[in-house]
Motif scaffolding. Structure first.
Motif, PDB file in Angstrom:
ATOM      1  N   ALA A 120       7.244 -13.742  -0.102  1.00 32.04           N
ATOM      2  CA  ALA A 120       7.881 -13.664  -1.396  1.00 32.04           C
ATOM      3  C   ALA A 120       8.972 -13.372  -1.864  1.00 32.04           C
ATOM      4  O   ALA A 120       9.919 -13.151  -1.240  1.00 32.04           O
ATOM      5  CB  ALA A 120       6.963 -11.724  -2.501  1.00 32.04           C
ATOM      6  N   LEU A 121       8.854 -13.469  -3.440  1.00 33.71           N
ATOM      7  CA  LEU A 121      10.178 -13.031  -3.873  1.00 33.71           C
ATOM      8  C   LEU A 121      10.563 -12.396  -4.450  1.00 33.71           C
ATOM      9  O   LEU A 121       9.540 -11.515  -4.415  1.00 33.71           O
ATOM     10  CB  LEU A 121      10.261 -14.506  -4.583  1.00 33.71           C
ATOM     11  N   ASP A 122      11.813 -11.423  -4.329  1.00 28.72           N
ATOM     12  CA  ASP A 122      12.350 -10.921  -4.925  1.00 28.72           C
ATOM     13  C   ASP A 122      11.582  -9.940  -6.222  1.00 28.72           C
ATOM     14  O   ASP A 122      10.918  -8.520  -6.333  1.00 28.72           O
ATOM     15  CB  ASP A 122      13.542  -9.981  -5.404  1.00 28.72           C
ATOM     16  N   TYR A 123      11.129 -11.205  -7.068  1.00 24.64           N
ATOM     17  CA  TYR A 123      10.865 -10.666  -8.485  1.00 24.64           C
ATOM     18  C   TYR A 123       8.675 -10.311  -7.862  1.00 24.64           C
ATOM     19  O   TYR A 123       8.083  -9.621  -9.380  1.00 24.64           O
ATOM     20  CB  TYR A 123      10.375 -11.552  -9.463  1.00 24.64           C
ATOM     21  N   THR A 124       8.401 -10.775  -7.181  1.00 24.65           N
ATOM     22  CA  THR A 124       7.388 -10.980  -6.690  1.00 24.65           C
ATOM     23  C   THR A 124       7.048  -9.285  -6.680  1.00 24.65           C
ATOM     24  O   THR A 124       5.913  -8.321  -6.641  1.00 24.65           O
ATOM     25  CB  THR A 124       6.474 -11.878  -6.383  1.00 24.65           C
ATOM     26  N   ILE A 125       7.928  -9.120  -5.615  1.00 19.98           N
ATOM     27  CA  ILE A 125       8.043  -7.730  -4.915  1.00 19.98           C
ATOM     28  C   ILE A 125       8.317  -6.602  -5.737  1.00 19.98           C
ATOM     29  O   ILE A 125       6.962  -5.317  -5.551  1.00 19.98           O
ATOM     30  CB  ILE A 125       9.142  -7.885  -3.681  1.00 19.98           C
ATOM     31  N   ARG A 126       9.207  -6.700  -6.777  1.00 19.22           N
ATOM     32  CA  ARG A 126       9.332  -5.500  -7.548  1.00 19.22           C
ATOM     33  C   ARG A 126       7.692  -5.638  -8.529  1.00 19.22           C
ATOM     34  O   ARG A 126       7.405  -4.278  -8.587  1.00 19.22           O
ATOM     35  CB  ARG A 126      10.399  -5.531  -8.287  1.00 19.22           C
ATOM     36  N   ALA A 127       7.311  -6.306  -9.355  1.00 15.71           N
ATOM     37  CA  ALA A 127       5.948  -6.486  -9.644  1.00 15.71           C
ATOM     38  C   ALA A 127       4.738  -5.707  -8.574  1.00 15.71           C
ATOM     39  O   ALA A 127       4.402  -4.746  -9.608  1.00 15.71           O
ATOM     40  CB  ALA A 127       5.911  -8.079 -10.198  1.00 15.71           C
ATOM     41  N   ARG A 128       4.794  -5.991  -7.458  1.00 17.86           N
ATOM     42  CA  ARG A 128       3.820  -5.361  -6.915  1.00 17.86           C
ATOM     43  C   ARG A 128       3.499  -4.420  -6.784  1.00 17.86           C
ATOM     44  O   ARG A 128       2.501  -3.146  -5.873  1.00 17.86           O
ATOM     45  CB  ARG A 128       3.467  -6.287  -5.749  1.00 17.86           C
ATOM     46  N   VAL A 129       5.094  -3.691  -6.258  1.00 13.67           N
ATOM     47  CA  VAL A 129       5.389  -2.452  -6.098  1.00 13.67           C
ATOM     48  C   VAL A 129       5.210  -1.937  -7.252  1.00 13.67           C
ATOM     49  O   VAL A 129       5.000  -0.555  -7.388  1.00 13.67           O
ATOM     50  CB  VAL A 129       7.099  -2.191  -5.452  1.00 13.67           C
ATOM     51  N   GLU A 130       5.526  -1.967  -8.564  1.00 16.40           N
ATOM     52  CA  GLU A 130       5.266  -1.478 -10.244  1.00 16.40           C
ATOM     53  C   GLU A 130       3.277  -1.176  -9.960  1.00 16.40           C
ATOM     54  O   GLU A 130       3.594  -0.450 -10.144  1.00 16.40           O
ATOM     55  CB  GLU A 130       6.219  -2.429 -11.145  1.00 16.40           C
ATOM     56  N   ALA A 131       3.617  -2.360 -10.040  1.00 13.38           N
ATOM     57  CA  ALA A 131       1.989  -1.955 -10.142  1.00 13.38           C
ATOM     58  C   ALA A 131       1.434  -1.127  -9.599  1.00 13.38           C
ATOM     59  O   ALA A 131       0.054  -0.093  -9.567  1.00 13.38           O
ATOM     60  CB  ALA A 131       1.066  -3.463  -9.473  1.00 13.38           C
ATOM     61  N   MET A 135       1.147  -1.608  -0.378  1.00 14.80           N
ATOM     62  CA  MET A 135       0.326   0.384  -0.305  1.00 14.80           C
ATOM     63  C   MET A 135       1.304   1.411  -0.284  1.00 14.80           C
ATOM     64  O   MET A 135       1.775   1.418   0.993  1.00 14.80           O
ATOM     65  CB  MET A 135      -0.833  -0.230   1.665  1.00 14.80           C
ATOM     66  N   LEU A 136       0.982   1.956  -1.443  1.00 13.04           N
ATOM     67  CA  LEU A 136       0.853   3.567  -1.085  1.00 13.04           C
ATOM     68  C   LEU A 136       0.358   4.901  -0.636  1.00 13.04           C
ATOM     69  O   LEU A 136      -0.901   4.658  -1.302  1.00 13.04           O
ATOM     70  CB  LEU A 136       2.277   3.946  -2.981  1.00 13.04           C
ATOM     71  N   MET A 137       1.041   5.730   0.086  1.00  8.11           N
ATOM     72  CA  MET A 137       0.383   6.975   0.263  1.00  8.11           C
ATOM     73  C   MET A 137       1.234   7.658   0.403  1.00  8.11           C
ATOM     74  O   MET A 137       2.347   7.648   0.462  1.00  8.11           O
ATOM     75  CB  MET A 137       0.366   7.010   1.934  1.00  8.11           C
ATOM     76  N   PRO A 138       0.503   8.981   0.046  1.00  4.75           N
ATOM     77  CA  PRO A 138       1.503  10.266  -0.715  1.00  4.75           C
ATOM     78  C   PRO A 138       2.080  10.700   0.851  1.00  4.75           C
ATOM     79  O   PRO A 138       1.481  10.512   1.102  1.00  4.75           O
ATOM     80  CB  PRO A 138       0.836  10.708  -1.341  1.00  4.75           C
ATOM     81  N   SER A 139       3.559  11.305   0.547  1.00  4.63           N
ATOM     82  CA  SER A 139       4.189  12.033   1.376  1.00  4.63           C
ATOM     83  C   SER A 139       5.035  12.596   0.544  1.00  4.63           C
ATOM     84  O   SER A 139       5.369  12.921  -0.923  1.00  4.63           O
ATOM     85  CB  SER A 139       5.105  10.761   2.030  1.00  4.63           C
ATOM     86  N   GLU A 140       5.684  13.833   1.774  1.00  8.86           N
ATOM     87  CA  GLU A 140       6.531  15.171   1.489  1.00  8.86           C
ATOM     88  C   GLU A 140       7.512  14.480   1.798  1.00  8.86           C
ATOM     89  O   GLU A 140       8.422  15.192   2.185  1.00  8.86           O
ATOM     90  CB  GLU A 140       6.049  16.028   1.399  1.00  8.86           C
ATOM     91  N   ASP A 141       7.723  13.375   2.464  1.00  7.73           N
ATOM     92  CA  ASP A 141       8.957  13.380   3.429  1.00  7.73           C
ATOM     93  C   ASP A 141      10.047  12.452   3.246  1.00  7.73           C
ATOM     94  O   ASP A 141      11.053  11.333   4.049  1.00  7.73           O
ATOM     95  CB  ASP A 141       8.677  12.727   4.956  1.00  7.73           C
ATOM     96  N   GLY A 142      10.360  11.959   1.983  1.00  3.75           N
ATOM     97  CA  GLY A 142      11.385  10.903   1.454  1.00  3.75           C
ATOM     98  C   GLY A 142      11.063   9.610   1.832  1.00  3.75           C
ATOM     99  O   GLY A 142       9.688   9.540   1.196  1.00  3.75           O
ATOM    100  N   ILE A 143      11.316   8.322   1.311  1.00  5.12           N
ATOM    101  CA  ILE A 143      10.545   7.284   1.516  1.00  5.12           C
ATOM    102  C   ILE A 143      10.495   6.672   3.029  1.00  5.12           C
ATOM    103  O   ILE A 143      11.727   6.048   2.983  1.00  5.12           O
ATOM    104  CB  ILE A 143      11.932   6.125   0.299  1.00  5.12           C
ATOM    105  N   LYS A 144       9.636   6.806   2.854  1.00 13.54           N
ATOM    106  CA  LYS A 144       9.349   5.603   4.398  1.00 13.54           C
ATOM    107  C   LYS A 144       8.898   4.286   3.771  1.00 13.54           C
ATOM    108  O   LYS A 144       7.699   3.878   3.639  1.00 13.54           O
ATOM    109  CB  LYS A 144       8.229   6.547   5.067  1.00 13.54           C
ATOM    110  N   ALA A 186      12.363  -0.415  -1.917  1.00 10.80           N
ATOM    111  CA  ALA A 186      13.953   1.308  -2.130  1.00 10.80           C
ATOM    112  C   ALA A 186      13.786   1.106  -3.438  1.00 10.80           C
ATOM    113  O   ALA A 186      13.775   1.981  -4.578  1.00 10.80           O
ATOM    114  CB  ALA A 186      14.226   0.990  -1.389  1.00 10.80           C
ATOM    115  N   LYS A 187      14.969   0.138  -3.859  1.00  7.45           N
ATOM    116  CA  LYS A 187      15.375  -0.285  -5.244  1.00  7.45           C
ATOM    117  C   LYS A 187      14.313   0.071  -6.115  1.00  7.45           C
ATOM    118  O   LYS A 187      14.567   1.049  -7.413  1.00  7.45           O
ATOM    119  CB  LYS A 187      16.558  -1.256  -5.041  1.00  7.45           C
ATOM    120  N   LYS A 188      13.145  -0.594  -6.432  1.00  7.18           N
ATOM    121  CA  LYS A 188      12.252  -0.563  -7.226  1.00  7.18           C
ATOM    122  C   LYS A 188      11.527   1.229  -7.725  1.00  7.18           C
ATOM    123  O   LYS A 188      11.417   1.546  -8.863  1.00  7.18           O
ATOM    124  CB  LYS A 188      10.985  -1.199  -7.244  1.00  7.18           C
ATOM    125  N   LEU A 189      11.362   1.810  -6.046  1.00  7.23           N
ATOM    126  CA  LEU A 189      10.845   2.982  -5.912  1.00  7.23           C
ATOM    127  C   LEU A 189      11.731   3.797  -6.820  1.00  7.23           C
ATOM    128  O   LEU A 189      11.835   4.934  -7.823  1.00  7.23           O
ATOM    129  CB  LEU A 189      10.392   3.042  -4.941  1.00  7.23           C
TER     130      LEU A 189
END
Length: 86
Positions: free
Chosen positions: A69-80, A20-29, A49-52
């Motif tokens: 989850a494996l790395d490729y699943t994590i990257r895919a979910r972040v991208e989506a 779940m992503l929520m807008p922020s102005e304080d960098g990546i948390k 963090a790398k995918k972002l």
């Protein structure tokens, strides 16, 4: 890249991750809850963090619930989730 609205991707099923992503102005948390946190928590945070960064996202709050989850699943979910938040 700026995320304009909250977005999510993934499920709470085994071998998946719910992002779940929520807008922020304080960098990546990154707030991570994982069944394998002790063994792989830092690695999971690094993959997120790398995918972002690859996608040009510099300020965002991430709530991740990992079920192994494996790395490729994590990257895919972040991208989506990022795509849905634009």
């Amino acid at each position: 890249m700026t995320i304009n609205k909250p977005s999510k991707a993934g499920t709470l099923e085994s071998n998946d991750i719910y992002i779940m992503l929520m807008p922020s102005e304080d960098g990546i948390k990154i707030d991570l809850e994982s069944i394998v946190e002790d063994q792989f928590g830092e690695d999971i945070r690094e993959v997120i963090a790398k995918k972002l960064e690859e996608m040009g996202v510099t300020s965002i709050t991430v709530k991740a619930t990992d079920k192994g989850a494996l790395d490729y699943t994590i990257r895919a979910r972040v991208e989506a989730a990022v795509s849905r938040g634009l």
